[in-house]
Structure formats: C-alpha cells, structure tokens
Design an enzyme around this catalytic site. Sequence first.
Site, PDB file in Angstrom:
ATOM      1  N   GLU A 106     -11.134   0.644  -4.080  1.00 16.95           N
ATOM      2  CA  GLU A 106     -10.506   1.091  -2.840  1.00 16.95           C
ATOM      3  C   GLU A 106      -9.235   1.860  -3.177  1.00 16.95           C
ATOM      4  OE1 GLU A 106      -9.250  -2.396  -0.609  1.00 16.95           O
ATOM      5  OE2 GLU A 106      -8.844  -3.487  -2.454  1.00 16.95           O
ATOM      6  N   ASP A 121       0.813  -1.220   0.000  1.00 16.67           N
ATOM      7  CA  ASP A 121       0.000   0.000   0.000  1.00 16.67           C
ATOM      8  C   ASP A 121       0.844   1.267   0.000  1.00 16.67           C
ATOM      9  OD1 ASP A 121      -2.086  -1.865   0.364  1.00 16.67           O
ATOM     10  OD2 ASP A 121      -1.945  -1.689   2.534  1.00 16.67           O
TER      11      ASP A 121
END
Length: 533
Positions: free
Chosen positions: A188, A16
Amino acid sequence: MMRPINNPILRGFNPDPSIIRVGEDYYIATSTFEWFPGVQIHHSRDLVHWKLIAHPLNRTSQLNMIGNPASGGVWAPCLSWDGGLFYLIYTDVKTLYTPAKDTHNYLVTSRDIAGEWSDPVYLNSSGFDPSLFHDDDGRKWLVNMVTDHRRGKNRFGGILLQEYSVESQRLIGPVYNIFHGTALGSTEGPHLYKRNGYYYLITAEGGTSLGHAVTMARSTSITGPYEVDPENPVLTSREDPAWPLQKAGHADLVETQTGEWYMVHLCGRPIPSMGRYPLGRETAIQKMVWTPDHWLRLQSGGKKPQLQVPAPGLPEFLHPSETVRDDFDTPELNIHFQTLRIPFTEDIGSLTERPGYLRLKGRESLSSRHRQSLVARRQQAFSYTSSTCVEFEPENYKQMAGLICLYDHENFYYLLISRDSEKGGKYLTIWSCDNNVFDYPARQDVCIESWRRCYLKVEVNYHRMRFFYAPDGEHWTPIGPVLDASRLSDGYCREGKFTGAFVGLCCQDLNGSGKHADFDYFEYLERESGTPE
C-alpha cells in the site's frame, strides 16, 4: 556543529506523511481519519521546526463523514504541486473490518496552501492510499493500492496506475497493475518519483503495525516492469521490538534546494514495557543518500529509523511559540481543535453567542457516529495536564457536559456534570467506556448543586490518569481512582483501530432539546519530563 532533527517531528496522531517542497517552503500532509476538518498540513523551512497551518477539507461539500466508522474517514492524503497549483488527493473510507471496503478517492486543488480549496473531483473507489505523480512530459498519473475481497485472495491486490486528465477532470485510459509487492505483503502507500531515467516506486508493506516497512522498486517505464530493490526493505523496525521508533513505514521523499534527500515516514512510540500507543502513529524524518547504482539508503546506515538525524544545510527557521491556554476570545476555534465527523457550526457550538466562552449545545451521545457536540485536541506527549472551567445547569440526567479523554466512540474517560434528584441534584462523576463496555469508576459521585462554576482537570503520566475538580481553580480534589490511560491506544482498542488519544470538551442532551454548556477556557500543558511509574 550541525544541529540535529529530533524525531518524531510531528508528534501525536500524525500518520501517513506526504511531503513537498515549493521554493524554500516545506509542507507535510497527514491523515485525520474521522476527525473534522480533514487533513493536517504542517509547514517548515528547515525540516527541524514545524507548525500546523491548515486543514484543507473544511466543509461538507469536500468531506461528509456522518456515519463513518471509527478509524474510517480520511486516509493517506497525498500533497503535490505543479504549475503554481497545489493538488491534494485523499481517500474517504466508508466501511472497515469487512472483506469488501468502500474507499472513495478524491482530488482538490488550491493556489494557496492555507486558503480555500476547491470542491472535490471524484477519481475512483478501487482501493486506498492514492497518490498523484506529475511527469516531466506534462502527463499526470494516479497510483493507488487495489483491494480484493475474494476468498483466498490477497486483499492487497497490488498498485494500480492510471492517467489523470486535467482538462476533463477524470481518470482516462487503461488501468495498469504495475506492482504486486514483495514477500512482506500488504502492499500500500504508493508514491512515484523520477530520477536519472528511472521511475521509482515507494510502497508501504508488512501492515501498519509492528511489521511495517518501506520498500522500493524502479523501472525505466512508468507502466513497468518494476525491479525490486535487492536490499529491501529500505526502512523498518520490524526486526527489533525494543527499538524506540516502532511501526516505521509509509514514506515519502523530498529533495532540498541544496540537493540533500530526506524521507518522512510514520512511526509509533509505545509506553515502555506495555506495547500501547496513546500518541498513535506519528511522523519522523530520515536523511537519505543515493548509492552509485542508484538505490536509496539511510545516511546513518542499516534500516532502522533514528531518533536524531542531521539537519539540512538550511537557515534555522523558528515559528512563534504557542500558548497553552485558550480563553476562547476569538470567533474561530483554535487550529488544534477538531470535531468528530461534522464541522463546528452553530448547530453544535458557538464562540460568539457568549463572547469569551465556548458554548457547546448538547447533541447525541458519545456512542454516536453522526452528530456529537465535541471539540478536542491531540495528546502529543506522554505526560500532560489539561483543565477547563464550565458553567452548566442540567435539568435532568439526560443532559451532560464536561472534560473528556477519548480514543473513539467506544473508548473514553469522561469527567461529567449531570443532574439526578437521587444524588442531590447537580453532581459530578466519571463515565468510562472500554471497548464498548461502560462503567462508572468513581463509585462515589460528588454533589455540586450550589456551584455556578466548576473547574475540571485531568493529569496524565504515561499509563496513569487522574481526574480532579475544584470550585475555584486552585484547591483541587481528586475524584475516582487512578485510571489506565493506556487503554486509549491503537495497541488496545479492538478491531485494529489506528488513530490516537484526544483530550477535549463535550456536551450531550439526549432529550434532543439542545441544552448548552459554557466553557471559560481550555488549557493543555505538556510535561515531557514525566517518567513511567
């Protein structure tokens, strides 16, 4: 010839990525999940060489993860900079594997990237993957995905946008759902950018496993409507299961001081022919170009992430090399060590009570999600050797200490010292946990009753793991069989977990009396030349 960047740039459980540039300095923040301190920040000046420099969430007033589930905790931090201040947004995930999730989003700030960060400002709990965008008119906007637990609904309910007030330190004004995603689903990981009059929205779609992808949309208004890139996805390896960098997605952009564009993204490298990922999700980087009609494309062409990409036209910047052995001669833990859910305090360990040793004070079991006395570092290569020397005098079978290879509290291999009168006193054995099924694979325990010091070692080569012991650190004897290291993987552990394998030291006292073990050193030596057997 321009030197290449070799991917991944952040190896072993660094997912991420969020990247920024401040002057000549580049910083990447990555997720740490249930490991404490929270968030890893790496630094570079050439996008080629990176060094871990900080864990900004280093006190419980910022991050209290006691009881958090495995693969909960800190998800998808977003690092940004504006007006001389660093901003860090993060989610603390409290529940998983249920339709309704508890995902609390916070903001901390600091003038110094490696200094003390503020106590958190609570933002919302509507979803996860929050990101802060600093518009050129001075306004600040938070975007995050929204969860939807209702039966029959898409549990990824789109991307929410709301203004953030610096003055009142809270979200203000209406909430907009600006993007419902594409047919890939699972929308997302949002980030906003502004360029040439367009607001660009990058999202991660397709789920964070083999279907992962990077998609883009744009609008002339921050609240939308957003036009989807006609050639989405921009980046993915979902169509080629043999590609060396799998799971490509969850991206962020940076522009160099010379006007070049790069995208960082998470990826995964499986053990060949096994589909298991003990190194977890890592961070890679791709060089990008803008098309004449203002869409973003890979400089290499196509959509697949490349193992090598051209480096930017910046001076080479090397970091000092790191030692492979820690003799515990400083009062602070090495930056590569982390603990599970709680900080390293005098309650669980000390580097000063016996100078030159790491003293761990036995706490709860390895199955605990609360207070474990355990310090460990990431596995960052498919092949490595790790060793230690421990002095430990257990009084009964409820006291244990040793060398551990683990994924989480339900998946580990543990070379431990304990005591049992039926086994001749102090003894050495292996304890394993396979998706919460426990076993003792050594079958034959080793009596070390007369040993004051015991050396422990593990050798890992892709899917093969073997433990060893020695009285002197030189004459090593194997204990137990060759073990399956690939079990410590997000392609194996149940319920879709997604962290990575660690190796480290731990001590348990299930009596509650805090019996301690002293570790003289810890060594972690990568052998990247290893090959699957």
